[in-house]
Enzyme design. Structure first.
Site, PDB file in Angstrom:
ATOM      1  N   LYS A 140      63.771  38.244  43.528  1.00 39.27           N
ATOM      2  CA  LYS A 140      64.353  37.662  42.309  1.00 39.27           C
ATOM      3  C   LYS A 140      65.024  38.753  41.467  1.00 39.27           C
ATOM      4  O   LYS A 140      66.155  38.594  41.007  1.00 39.27           O
ATOM      5  CB  LYS A 140      63.235  36.993  41.511  1.00 39.27           C
ATOM      6  CG  LYS A 140      63.696  36.124  40.371  1.00 39.27           C
ATOM      7  CD  LYS A 140      62.485  35.425  39.784  1.00 39.27           C
ATOM      8  CE  LYS A 140      62.870  34.396  38.749  1.00 39.27           C
ATOM      9  NZ  LYS A 140      61.687  33.643  38.286  1.00 39.27           N
ATOM     10  N   LYS A 173      65.163  51.521  49.909  1.00 42.92           N
ATOM     11  CA  LYS A 173      66.237  52.407  49.484  1.00 42.92           C
ATOM     12  C   LYS A 173      66.593  51.960  48.063  1.00 42.92           C
ATOM     13  O   LYS A 173      66.116  50.948  47.581  1.00 42.92           O
ATOM     14  CB  LYS A 173      67.455  52.262  50.398  1.00 42.92           C
ATOM     15  CG  LYS A 173      67.142  52.498  51.872  1.00 42.92           C
ATOM     16  CD  LYS A 173      68.392  52.745  52.712  1.00 42.92           C
ATOM     17  CE  LYS A 173      69.011  51.477  53.246  1.00 42.92           C
ATOM     18  NZ  LYS A 173      70.064  51.755  54.277  1.00 42.92           N
ATOM     19  N   GLU A 188      72.589  50.667  42.076  1.00 43.30           N
ATOM     20  CA  GLU A 188      73.977  51.106  41.919  1.00 43.30           C
ATOM     21  C   GLU A 188      74.889  50.622  43.030  1.00 43.30           C
ATOM     22  O   GLU A 188      76.048  50.306  42.798  1.00 43.30           O
ATOM     23  CB  GLU A 188      73.995  52.635  41.810  1.00 43.30           C
ATOM     24  CG  GLU A 188      73.250  53.037  40.554  1.00 43.30           C
ATOM     25  CD  GLU A 188      73.116  54.526  40.373  1.00 43.30           C
ATOM     26  OE1 GLU A 188      73.927  55.071  39.624  1.00 43.30           O
ATOM     27  OE2 GLU A 188      72.210  55.111  40.970  1.00 43.30           O
TER      28      GLU A 188
END
Lengths: 326, 729
Positions: free
Chosen positions: B624, B692, B696
Site C-alpha cells: 500500500k 532495494k 526515487e
C-alpha cells in the site's frame, strides 16, 4: 504585517460612515488579507461589511439579473437563475480559484481583486501600481503572464478576475452606494486602464460601496460560456480566456457579446469581433474570421508574444463551442 | 535459525501514524513549544548581489516586545568548524549574518526576535537595510563553467564517426523547488550550554553534527528531535541558515526561539533541484545497437559551494554502450546552493537520455521498447560487475501488457479525439540502491510489547509503518504489539533518511536487533526447566503472535509474557546492527513508466490521461505504501515535465514566482488514473532485508515518458522542461 484596526459593521449607514473616514471594506478577505501579509496593502482600518444585506440574487420580471455584492462566488455560480440564464457567469466562477476560496470570496470583492503581477506583490521590487513613480519592473522583466492589451508605459499588469470578463461581455452595470447616494456605473467604466496612474484601478469614490452587479436583460435564447486556458487545470489564473454569449435566431447571429481575460489590464471587450459576427450565419470560417480581430491593438512584451495567437485561438474555440459547429 | 513466519511484511498495512496525522496530533517541528518561547522572523535581502551599506533597526527595536535584531553588525561570529559527519558540498557553507556581503537574492540579512509572532513580523518590516547593489550572474545559459568532472570508456568520437545513425540533441531542465507541505521550522532551546532543537530534518545525526560544528560544541551537547516531517523530498538533508539563526537567536536572548520560514522564504537559500543543460550525442548501427553516447552537462551551483548530484549514473549504466564520454561542469552563479531533490541527478539525466532514446527509436523506425531491449546489458557496463537483480525485460513485458502499449502506430499525430491529439510514451529509470551502516535498539517489555528505536526519519514514505512490520515479523509479534520510534538524536544512529536507503539499511538493522532479541528469548526458554520449550533445539523454535513454539510441534510453547514473568525479567533488550556486505554487484532499482497524454495543439494544453509505472525494487515491505510512493513519484514527474519552474529575473536575481500560486505544482485536477505494478521478488545482495530502495526510482523516467508522449501526440519534440503552452503553440 502592520497593525490595523478591525470593525464589524451591521448596517449600511455605519459602513459608509466608517468608509468615509478612510476605512477599507473587507468581506471574504481572500485577496486583501494575503496582500496585507506581504505588506503590499497597509490599511489602517478594516471595516468588515459581511453583515450588510447584500446577499441576494434576484431576477426582475423583465429579466434583469442582480447579484448582491456579498454573494459568495460559490453561491452565485450555483444559483439556478444564474446557471440557466448565464452559463458564462457560472462557468467563469467555477473555473476561478479553488473551492475553498469560492466559498469565502464575494462577487464585489472578486471584481475588486488586485493584479497577480509578481512585482506588484513583492515589496522589494519597483512597481508603479504599488508605489507610484518607482517604475515598472515587469515591462523589461519576466512578463509571460502579463497583459498585451490596454497596457501603458507605467503598467502591464493584468486584471485577474474571470467573472469580471463575463460581466464585461454581458455589459453589466455596477451599483454603488456612497456618502452622496446611489449611482450606477457601466462595467466598462468601472475598472480603469492603467494609463499614467496605475494605482487608480476603479471608479469607486472615497467610502463608496459596491452593492450589486446587474446584468441587463439580453434577448433570448442566449447561448453562453466561458473558456479558460492555463497550464494547470485548476487553481491558476488565465493565460487567456474568452466569455462569449450569442443570440441566434432563424440561423442568424443577432447579438454577440465577447470579452477576454488574461490579456488585458482590464477585462477586454471585443467589439470588433462582435461586429464581425452580427448578422452572419454561424460557420467555422466565421469563427476564424471573427477571432482574427481578437488581438487588435496588442502590444506584446518579451515573454508574452504567444498570447497574441493564443488569444485568437481561444476566442475562435469558444465561439465554436458556444455557437456550434454549424 | 528457522525462518520466521512472515505475517506483517508484505501486508498492505495502513500507516500506523495515520490517525495521529489526520487528527492533528502528529507534532511537527513548529508544533513544539517551550517555556518562555519567543519568535524569530528573518529579513531577506532585496538585492541579488552586493554589500549591505547600512542597517537601521531603531524602528524595529522601538516596538514593545522586540527583544533583539541580529544583523552582521552585532551577531557573534560562530566557529563553523568542519563537519565530516555531514556530506556538505565542497566549498564553505553560508556563514549567515557574519559579513556585509549579499550573495543571492533573498539571503537572510537580519533576524528579529520578539515575544509574539505578530510583533516579530511587524518589526521585520521595519528594519531598513541599504545596499550597494551589483548585477548578479544568475543565468546558466550565459555564465562560465568550472573544471569538468569527466568519464570515459571506449573511443566515443571514433564510434560516432562510423555510426550508421547519429543524433546530437540538447535538453534543458528548469530549476525546481521542493515545495514540501511543511516549511523549514526550528524551535531551539539552550540549557547550560547544551542545545536542543526541534527541527525539520531528514537526517537527525547530520543535523546534530552540523549544529555542533557551527557552534563549536561536542556532538553530545546538541540534541535534535524530529518525530514527524511534513514532506521533504531531499530538502531537509542539511541544516540551512534558518536552523543556525534560530539557535543563535535563542542563545542571544536567553530564551527558547521558534523560527518558521514563510512559504516565500522557502525559495531563498534552502536548496532546490539545479537547472541543467544536457547535450547528448548518440551513435547507433542500423539495427539500433548503440555504439557511442556522449554527455555534456552544465548545472547551476552557488559561488560558495559546488553542489553535485548523481547526474552520471544513468548515462553510464542504463544501456550497453561500448563507448561513452561524460563532461560535467558546474556553473557558479550568484544563487544559493542547490540540494538533493527526489531522484537527484537521475531524474534530470533520464529526461535527456530517455528523450534521446525515443528520438533514436523514431529515427530508426523501431518501437521504443524494442530499441531498449536491443541495448539491455548483461553486466554493468561501467564496472563490469554482475547486476544483483535487473529485471527491466520483465518490467517492459509486464508494463506493455498492462498498459496496452501494443499495437501502437508510431506515427506522430496518428490518434485524435475531437480537439485533442492523443499520444503514448514510455521511458526507463534507474536509481542506485545503496545501503549503509545502521543501528537500532529493541526492547521487549514484560507485557509482551516491544519498542524499537532508530534515529531515522519519516518524511512521508511510511518509515514508522515499514519498521513496525519488519520488527513484528522478526520478533514474532502482531504489529499492534510493536511501537517503532524515530527522530531523536539520543537514539541509535542510522544514516540520513534519503537516497532510497532507509528501508534496506534501517530495516536490516531493525531486523537484526529483533532477531537477536528473539534468539535471546528462545535461548532463555530452552534452557529453563520450567518452560514447555525446555530442551528443544533453539533452531527449531519460532515465534508468532508473541508465542514461542517448536515449529513442528505447535502445541509445545509459551508466550513472551509468561517467559519473562517466570524468569523475573522486566524486559529483554538487544542492539541491532547492519553493515553492508559490500558484495561485488551492481545494485540498482529500476522503473519503466508509461504515459498517455492528450494535447490540444491549438491551445497548447497538455493533459495527462493515464500513467503506469512498473518497478523492480526487490522486496516490497508494504504494497500500500509502495503504491503511494509510486503515485507521488509520478505526480512529481508530471510537475517536472509540465508545470514546475523556478523563474529568476536575471536583472537582479529575484525569484519572481516564490509562491504556490505562481510556482505551479500539480493539483488534483491534473492527476488522472495512475497505476503501479511492483514485480514480485527480492534482492538479497543490496541488504539483508531483500529490499532495494524505491522512493526515487518511481520519479526517475516519468518526465521523459510524458515528453515522449507529447511528441507522439503532436510531432513536436520539446527539449526543454517544463513543456508549457507557449512551447507547443
Amino acid at each position: 504585517m502592520y497593525p490595523f484596526t478591525y470593525t464589524r459593521v451591521s448596517g449600511t449607514r455605519e459602513a459608509l460612515a466608517a468608509g468615509r473616514e478612510g476605512g477599507r471594506y473587507i468581506a471574504g478577505g481572500t485577496t486583501l488579507v494575503d496582500l496585507m501579509r506581504e505588506s503590499v496593502e497597509r490599511p489602517g482600518a478594516l471595516v468588515d461589511i459581511s453583515a450588510l444585506p447584500l446577499h441576494e440574487v434576484t431576477v426582475t420580471e423583465d429579466g434583469v439579473l442582480r447579484i448582491g455584492a456579498l454573494v459568495r462566488m460559490a453561491d452565485a455560480a450555483a444559483h439556478p437563475d444564474v446557471r440557466t440564464a448565464y452559463p458564462v457567469i457560472s462557468q467563469a466562477l467555477e473555473l476561478s480559484a479553488s473551492a475553498q476560496l469560492r466559498n469565502m470570496a464575494t462577487i464585489g470583492g472578486n471584481i475588486m481583486q488586485r493584479t497577480r503581477c509578481t512585482y506588484f506583490r513583492d515589496v522589494t521590487a519597483p512597481c508603479n501600481k504599488r508605489e507610484p513613480g518607482t517604475g515598472c519592473a515587469a515591462r523589461e522583466g519576466v512578463n509571460r503572464a502579463h497583459a498585451i492589451l490596454g497596457t501603458s508605459d507605467a503598467c502591464v499588469a493584468t486584471h485577474p478576475s474571470d467573472v469580471a470578463v463575463a460581466f464585461a461581455a454581458l455589459e453589466a452595470n455596477v451599483h454603488l452606494l456612497g456618502p452622496d447616494g446611489a449611482r450606477t456605473v457601466p462595467f466598462a467604466d468601472f475598472l480603469l486602464r492603467p494609463g499614467d496612474t496605475p494605482r487608480h484601478e476603479h471608479a469607486l469614490g472615497q467610502g463608496e460601496l459596491i452593492t450589486a452587479v446587474e446584468i441587463p436583460a439580453h434577448p433570448r435564447p442566449l447561448r453562453s460560456g466561458y473558456l479558460k486556458v492555463r497550464d494547470r487545470q485548476s487553481y491558476e489564473f488565465a493565460l487567456t480566456s474568452a466569455a462569449v454569449a450569442l443570440h441566434i435566431r432563424d440561423g442568424v447571429i443577432r447579438e454577440a457579446k465577447v470579452a477576454t481575460g488574461g490579456v488585458g489590464t482590464v477585462p477586454w471587450k471585443l467589439p470588433a469581433v462582435e461586429q464581425h459576427l452580427i448578422g452572419e450565419r454561424p460557420s467555422e470560417t466565421l469563427w476564424t474570421a471573427a477571432a482574427e480581430h481578437a488581438a487588435d491593438g496588442a502590444r506584446p512584451l518579451a515573454h508574452n508574444g504567444f498570447k497574441v495567437d493564443l488569444l485568437k485561438r481561444t476566442v475562435e474555440r469558444q465561439l465554436r463551442i458556444v455557437g456550434g459547429d454549424a | 535459525m528457522t525462518p520466521q513466519p512472515q505475517a506483517a511484511v508484505g501486508a498492505p498495512l495502513t500507516r500506523v501514524d495515520a490517525r495521529l496525522k489526520v487528527t492533528g496530533q502528529a507534532r511537527y517541528a513548529a508544533d513544539f513549544d517551550a517555556d518562555g518561547l519567543v519568535h524569530a522572523v528573518v529579513v531577506d535581502s532585496g538585492i541579488g548581489l552586493g554589500r549591505i551599506t547600512s542597517v537601521d533597526t531603531a524602528a524595529a527595536l522601538a516596538l514593545p516586545g522586540v527583544l533583539t535584531v541580529l544583523t552582521h553588525l552585532n551577531a557573534p561570529r560562530l566557529p563553523y568548524g568542519p563537519n565530516p559527519g555531514m556530506a556538505t558540498p565542497p566549498g564553505e557553507r553560508l556563514h549567515v549574518l557574519e559579513d556585509d556581503r549579499v550573495r543571492f537574492h533573498g539571503q537572510p540579512v537580519a533576524v528579529v526576535v520578539a515575544t509574539t509572532l505578530e510583533t516579530a513580523r511587524h518589526a521585520a518590516r521595519l528594519v531598513r537595510v541599504e545596499y550597494d547593489a551589483e548585477p548578479p550572474s544568475t543565468d546558466l545559459s550565459t555564465a562560465t563553467d568550472d573544471t569538468p568532472v569527466t568519464y570515459e570508456r571506449g573511443d566515443a568520437e571514433r564510434a560516432l564517426r562510423s555510426a550508421d545513425v547519429r543524433l546530437e540533441l540538447t535538453y534543458r531542465t528548469a530549476r525546481q523547488h521542493h515545495n514540501a507541505m511543511e516549511p523549514h521550522a526550528t524551535v531551539a532551546r539552550w540549557d547550560d550550554g547544551r542545545l536542543t532543537v526541534w527541527q525539520k530534518t531528514q537526517w537527525i545525526h547530520g543535523a546534530q553534527s552540523e549544529l555542533a560544528a557551527v557552534f563549536g560544541l561536542p556532538e553530545d551537547a546538541v540534541r535534535v528531535v524530529s518525530p514527524f516531517v511534513g514532506g521533504a523530498f531531499g530538502n531537509a538533508s542539511r541544516i540551512w541558515p534558518q536552523g543556525v539563526m534560530a539557535s543563535l537567536a535563542a542563545r542571544e536572548v536567553g530564551r527558547p526561539v521558534k523560527l518558521v520560514l514563510s512559504r516565500r522564504q522557502l525559495y531563498f537559500g534552502t536548496g532546490y533541484r539545479p537547472g541543467y543543460e544536457y547535450q547528448v550525442r548518440l551513435g547507433s548501427d542500423g539495427q539500433g545497437r548503440l555504439t557511442a553516447m556522449t554527455h555534456v552537462m552544465r548545472a547551476e551551483t552557488s559561488r560558495y559551494e559546488t553542489f553535485q548530484d548523481d547526474i552520471l549514473s544513468i548515462g553510464q549504466m542504463l544501456y550497453d554502450v561500448p563507448a561513452v564520454t561524460q563532461d560535467w561542469r558546474t556553473v557558479p552563479l550568484d544563487v544559493s546552493t542547490p540540494t538533493f531533490m527526489r531522484g537527484p541527478g537521475g531524474a534530470t539525466a533520464a529526461y535527456a537520455v530517455e528523450s534521446a532514446m525515443d528520438e533514436l527509436a523514431c529515427e530508426l523506425g523501431l518501437d521504443p521498447i524494442e530499441l531498449r531491449l536491443r541495448n539491455e546489458p548483461d553486466r554493468d557496463p561501467t564496472s563490469g560487475l554482475p547486476f544483483s537483480t535487473r529485471r527491466l525485460r520483465q518490467c517492459y513485458a509486464t508494463g506493455a501488457r498492462a498498459f496496452g502499449w501494443h499495437p501502437r502506430d508510431p506515427k506522430p499525430r496518428s490518434t485524435r479525439d475531437g480537439d485533442w491529439l492523443i499520444g503514448t510514451g514510455m521511458a526507463t529509470g534507474a536509481h542506485p540502491s545503496w545501503s549503509v551502516t545502521s543501528l537500532a535498539h529493541v526492547r521487549l517489555d514484560a507485557d509482551g510489547t516491544a519498542v524499537v528505536q532508530s534515529a531515522t526519519s519519516d518524511m512521508g514514505p511510511g518509515t514508522y509503518t515499514v519498521m513496525t512490520q519488519v520488527a513484528a515479523d522478526a520478533l514474532g509479534l502482531p504489529v499492534s504489539a510493536v511501537r517503532f520510534e524515530l527522530g531523536d538524536s539520543t537514539m541509535p544512529p542510522p544514516v540520513g533518511h534519503g537516497g532510497s536507503m532507509t528501508t534496506p539499511s534501517v530495516g536490516s538493522a531493525v531486523q537484526d536487533g529483533c532477531a537477536k532479541l528473539r534468539r535471546e528469548a528462545v535461548e532463555l526458554a530452552v534452557k529453563d526447566e520450567e518452560s514447555p520449550l525446555f530442551g528443544a533445539a533453539a533452531d527449531d523454535v519460532v515465534v508468532a503472535d508473541g508465542r514461542l513454539y517448536v515449529r513442528d510441534e505447535p502445541a509445545r510453547g509459551e508466550t513472551y509474557r509468561s517467559l519473562l514473568a517466570r524468569s523475573g525479567r522486566d524486559r529483554l533488550e538487544a542492539d541491532g546492527e547492519y553493515v553492508p556486505a559490500g558484495l561485488p554487484f551492481s545494485t540498482h532499482s529500476y522503473s519503466v513508466t508509461f504515459a498517455e497524454v492528450a494535447v490540444d495543439a491549438r491551445l497548447g494544453l497538455v493533459r495527462v490521461r493515464r500513467m503506469l509505472g512498473v518497478y523492480d525494487v526487490g522486496r516490497v515491505i508494504n504494497p500500500k505504501l509502495a503504491v503511494s510512493q509510486a503515485i507521488g513519484g509520478m505526480i512529481g514527474g508530471i510537475g517536472q515535465a509540465l508545470l514546475e519552474h523556478t523563474v529568476t529575473d536575471h536583472r537582479d536575481g529575484r525569484i519572481v514566482n516564490a509562491n504556490l500560486a505562481d510556482y505551479l505544482v500539480p493539483v488534483n485536477a491534473d492527476i488522472p488514473d495512475l497505476k503501479a505494478i511492483y514485480l514480485e521478488g527480492e534482492d538479497d545482495k543490496v541488504a539483508r532485508i531483500g529490499a532495494k530502495g524505491l522512493g526515487e526510482v518511481v520519479h526517475v523516467g516519468v518526465a521523459p515518458a510524458l515528453a515522449n508522449a507529447v511528441f507522439h501526440a503532436t510531432g513536436r519534440r520539446i527539449r526543454e522542461l517544463p513543456i508549457t503552452a507557449d512551447a507547443l503553440l
